[in-house]
Design a protein around this motif. Sequence first.
Motif, PDB file in Angstrom:
ATOM      1  N   TYR A 146       0.836  -1.205   0.000  1.00 24.99           N
ATOM      2  CA  TYR A 146       0.000   0.000   0.000  1.00 24.99           C
ATOM      3  C   TYR A 146       0.871   1.255   0.000  1.00 24.99           C
ATOM      4  O   TYR A 146       0.646   2.188  -0.780  1.00 24.99           O
ATOM      5  CB  TYR A 146      -0.923  -0.003   1.219  1.00 24.99           C
ATOM      6  N   LEU A 184       2.527   1.870  -3.385  1.00 22.73           N
ATOM      7  CA  LEU A 184       1.573   2.347  -4.383  1.00 22.73           C
ATOM      8  C   LEU A 184       1.135   3.771  -4.091  1.00 22.73           C
ATOM      9  O   LEU A 184       0.967   4.592  -4.992  1.00 22.73           O
ATOM     10  CB  LEU A 184       0.353   1.425  -4.417  1.00 22.73           C
ATOM     11  N   LYS A 185       0.955   4.074  -2.827  1.00 21.19           N
ATOM     12  CA  LYS A 185       0.476   5.401  -2.414  1.00 21.19           C
ATOM     13  C   LYS A 185       1.522   6.471  -2.672  1.00 21.19           C
ATOM     14  O   LYS A 185       1.198   7.572  -3.134  1.00 21.19           O
ATOM     15  CB  LYS A 185       0.118   5.357  -0.927  1.00 21.19           C
ATOM     16  N   SER A 211      -8.793   1.136  -1.628  1.00 26.57           N
ATOM     17  CA  SER A 211      -9.059   2.568  -1.783  1.00 26.57           C
ATOM     18  C   SER A 211      -8.230   3.201  -2.896  1.00 26.57           C
ATOM     19  O   SER A 211      -8.453   4.361  -3.243  1.00 26.57           O
ATOM     20  CB  SER A 211      -8.761   3.294  -0.462  1.00 26.57           C
ATOM     21  N   LEU A 212      -7.276   2.452  -3.457  1.00 27.00           N
ATOM     22  CA  LEU A 212      -6.353   3.017  -4.423  1.00 27.00           C
ATOM     23  C   LEU A 212      -6.831   2.782  -5.858  1.00 27.00           C
ATOM     24  O   LEU A 212      -7.194   1.656  -6.214  1.00 27.00           O
ATOM     25  CB  LEU A 212      -4.966   2.397  -4.248  1.00 27.00           C
ATOM     26  N   ASN A 263      -5.015   2.684  -8.476  1.00 26.24           N
ATOM     27  CA  ASN A 263      -4.020   1.944  -9.260  1.00 26.24           C
ATOM     28  C   ASN A 263      -3.864   0.499  -8.798  1.00 26.24           C
ATOM     29  O   ASN A 263      -2.823  -0.122  -9.002  1.00 26.24           O
ATOM     30  CB  ASN A 263      -2.668   2.665  -9.241  1.00 26.24           C
TER      31      ASN A 263
END
Length: 327
Positions: free
Chosen positions: A249, A252-253, A278-279, A281
């Motif tokens: 996470y 990615l964030k 929630s992402l 991507n």
Amino acid sequence: MNQPKVVVTRRIPLQAMELIRPHATIFLWDKEEEPIPQNVLLQEARDAVAIYTNVADKIDREIIEAAPQLKVVSTMAVGYDNIDIAAATARGIAVGHTPGVLTETTADLTFALLMATARRVAEGHDFVKAGKWASWAPMLLTGQDIYGATIGIIGLGRIGEAVARRAAGFGMNILYYNRNPRPEVEAELGARYVELEALLRQSDYVVLLAPGGGGTYRLMGAREFGLMKPNAIFINTSRGTNVDETALYDALKNGSIWAAGLDVFDVEPVPLHHPLLSLPNVTVLPHIGSASIATRTRMAVMAAQNLVAGLMDEVLPHVVNPQVYEK
């Protein structure tokens, strides 16, 4: 004469049920979308001779010790890390699984997930259905190229090799990391063995296909994601436990990596409040790597054949712990 009791922990194809039915009295947990509760499984196992299970069920020492008549546990899966093999073997209980049958189907899904993530297919689908498509735009939903890119496969077993074959068809440069080099695959597909760190640094796509278990637990963590390219994509169709999801996470964030495609999670079903969901991507699937009609039916029948062999005191066609036959 009373037939032996078999616990079937999920509704399975009719062909598989018909193989079992002449040999047993069946307890079937018939709720399609709900796993059998552990307390129900424990209670029903107490007088069972066999359990027909799957990856969602925990066949632990407590279950095994509570079932004095148990002779066989058959799982409709290749992996069996949800079963306490040591406890089963100590009791002389044969454990069966379904190897080989799902290789090509899972490789198809793995490559489909790679392509969908790279080209933002799920985002595009949602974009159109939400009525946001107003006009063509030069950089709208642009993704990453696949043809000619470098793929790094972690775990070059049967499925990994099948994914490599598909990658070769896309003209990809193939790197792999495995317990042992695979010179025959290198000769056939032009794949190249590298150490894990080199694979992570060089790959545009990192595909995790390592088996589950202690040796691969949290194999991909903060350090590993930190080694990847900022435009790299991570794909996992192996086991959720192989990944530190918090580290994924974060990567990615903060843009350390570009995107991820995930068919498996540490906890399944994945909670709706999981940060990864929630992402934008992240492309997610509900653990459907082997979910073609033909393959799942073959898996179900193979698991039934294993179970019936155990009921008949025969050697299971596909046994995990052959040591039980050495006693």
